[in-house]
Design an enzyme around this catalytic site. Sequence first.
Site, PDB file in Angstrom:
ATOM      1  CD  GLU A  32      -6.664  38.092 -39.589  1.00  0.00           C
ATOM      2  OE1 GLU A  32      -7.456  39.058 -39.667  1.00  0.00           O
ATOM      3  OE2 GLU A  32      -6.945  37.047 -38.979  1.00  0.00           O
TER       4      GLU A  32
ATOM      5  CE1 TYR B 294      17.461  24.487 -21.373  1.00  0.00           C
ATOM      6  CE2 TYR B 294      16.827  25.669 -23.353  1.00  0.00           C
ATOM      7  CZ  TYR B 294      16.607  24.655 -22.445  1.00  0.00           C
ATOM      8  OH  TYR B 294      15.557  23.802 -22.607  1.00  0.00           O
TER       9      TYR B 294
ATOM     10  CG  ASP C 267     -10.124  36.887 -41.384  1.00  0.00           C
ATOM     11  OD1 ASP C 267      -9.963  37.097 -42.601  1.00  0.00           O
ATOM     12  OD2 ASP C 267      -9.732  35.854 -40.817  1.00  0.00           O
TER      13      ASP C 267
END
Lengths: 351, 351
Positions: free
Chosen positions: B186, B96, B238
């Site tokens: 995690e 911007y 996991d």
Amino acid sequence: MNKKDITVNKLKSLGEIILEDVEKNSVPAIKVPSRGTSNIVYDEDKRYYVLGDRYGRRSLGNVKQISKIAQMVYVANFCKDLVRRGKTATLREMYYVSEGWDVEFGDQQESNIVGEDLEVTLGMTREDLGLMPEEDGASVYGNITIQDDDVEINALKAGKSGYTISPTIDEVQFVDHDVKRVIAVETMGMFHRMVQEDAYNKFDTLIVGLKGQAARATRRFLKRVNEELKLPVYIMNDGDPWGFHIAMVIISGSAKLAHVNHQLATPDAKFIGVTASDIINYDLPTDPLKDIDVLRLKELSKDPRYRDEAWQMEIKKMLKIGKKAEQQSFSKYGLEYVVDTYLPEKLEQME
Amino acid sequence: MNKKDITVNKLKSLGEIILEDVEKNSVPAIKVPSRGTSNIVYDEDKRYYVLGDRYGRRSLGNVKQISKIAQMVYVANFCKDLVRRGKTATLREMYYVSEGWDVEFGDQQESNIVGEDLEVTLGMTREDLGLMPEEDGASVYGNITIQDDDVEINALKAGKSGYTISPTIDEVQFVDHDVKRVIAVETMGMFHRMVQEDAYNKFDTLIVGLKGQAARATRRFLKRVNEELKLPVYIMNDGDPWGFHIAMVIISGSAKLAHVNHQLATPDAKFIGVTASDIINYDLPTDPLKDIDVLRLKELSKDPRYRDEAWQMEIKKMLKIGKKAEQQSFSKYGLEYVVDTYLPEKLEQME
């Protein structure tokens, strides 16, 4: 009686209802308030969604409902243990714990629903019951001192990212503060901008970084500082339907959580932009509205939470100009502009 | 010379190269190391991806490249201002800000690439240049004391969610610590479990909640505690290809960020599960592998980062049993099991 004892008692009473029925030789049943759409009502006085007065009955006389009641009793017992031992578990952990129960859940969706049943039946939040959402909440920066168990922490002294609101925010005590308001912003980019530009000093404010859609813990925090500390809460989000709605869910709650909005909604919180008027007045860099934005804006215009005239006008204006703008777009005028110019002007208008 | 001065000098030297060319009446050009796939190499000694030695030239003699060089000079100048003033900006803010430049960017993708060009040309990270990723990093809990500007904070005293690693983690000094290792997990669900079960005490460990794919700041933190404090780092995720890969990106970096892996990868970090062997040995609740899991596992088995025998064996085993398991699945044996039984057994095997 403290909250912990109240919760344990409420959980025990659920078992006692069943035991009483058994002793009276009648068929045990539990009344569970309905969460169906037809029982979700926007309450004009409270200014958020609530549940109506419809109930369902879970009866052991109905073969289909036997396992539902058994699951509910197991979950209630699990929660009672959690609360007694001062522990928490995620819904995911509860789902896995249930592998050891005599009534397993088919999938996690099923165990989540039983958790909600318990919330709504007892009129408590899952957090009260020790069932914590996995995600942490927003970041808070500014001069507030908080007591979290044996730790006392000032949110100016927790590092550059501030104090992180954890799912156990209800157990936190507000010790002291020296601020006049709270400004919550949608992105962490804007949070860090506000910290760097000394906004917490300039506006005597707490800065809260919402990290997008506000977590339940964040909503609890905003409600608590608003009600307990009487601090006005302002929300600055992207100027698009999604930014509007992140603010509105904080203000007037969500339909899906109608049964706990009395704990989550902050009806006095105010949206301080980015509005469609800001896009025009500040000549901001924009993106064109996509079809999905237009669709969403039309939905919002019919939503009772947006009934207010100012909201209706801003939605119409955005549809008319066909443009949206991000909160970062003020950087067009330099990194400092949002804190040096925009926010002072907006706060003056609103206070 | 401190890092700030080094960065400012490097940025200035980029301008000087161009000025020298102009003074010598030759056409200014900048050599930018190539980031194309053919120039990304897995370095067996370093144990992470690096860039090869191919370069591209951005020359003002090439009409197509004129605006690219101009953009690069503007970005370098913007960064020089940031670093000098001790500020940071997000890539979004820079995009911007560029609205006020004579050479705008077509979209943010274009400005991001120029940011990367600058990283790779100067051999510095975007964080060094003041361009901060928007997202904050992981949560840290445990007995480490950190100096962050004028704030000294112990990560046991920052609240239940611990100390949040901000994008400016490189400016933080490690003051003191009393831990023997770091265990990263995690999910925040597992983070809070570890905190509740007193794992930081039981294992003399820092607990790090990765919040899924680790942010750059988190990877910097893990690398710094591993190298500067000589703490072994363990990662528990996991038991599925996505969990494996979150760990592997921490350990051996990503191909996409080959140009900064020397700052991000922690090759000595170790994966402590959940493995396919754990699924079998601990008889964990599982979900069947989906097609996309199988596909991903097969990709991993060919990836040089997984060349190690143990990884190859675990990938094969997972494909064979056709099952995956989440780290929360240990709750089958009670909430405490993962801290009381699984982690002690695993740590003993690995230390």
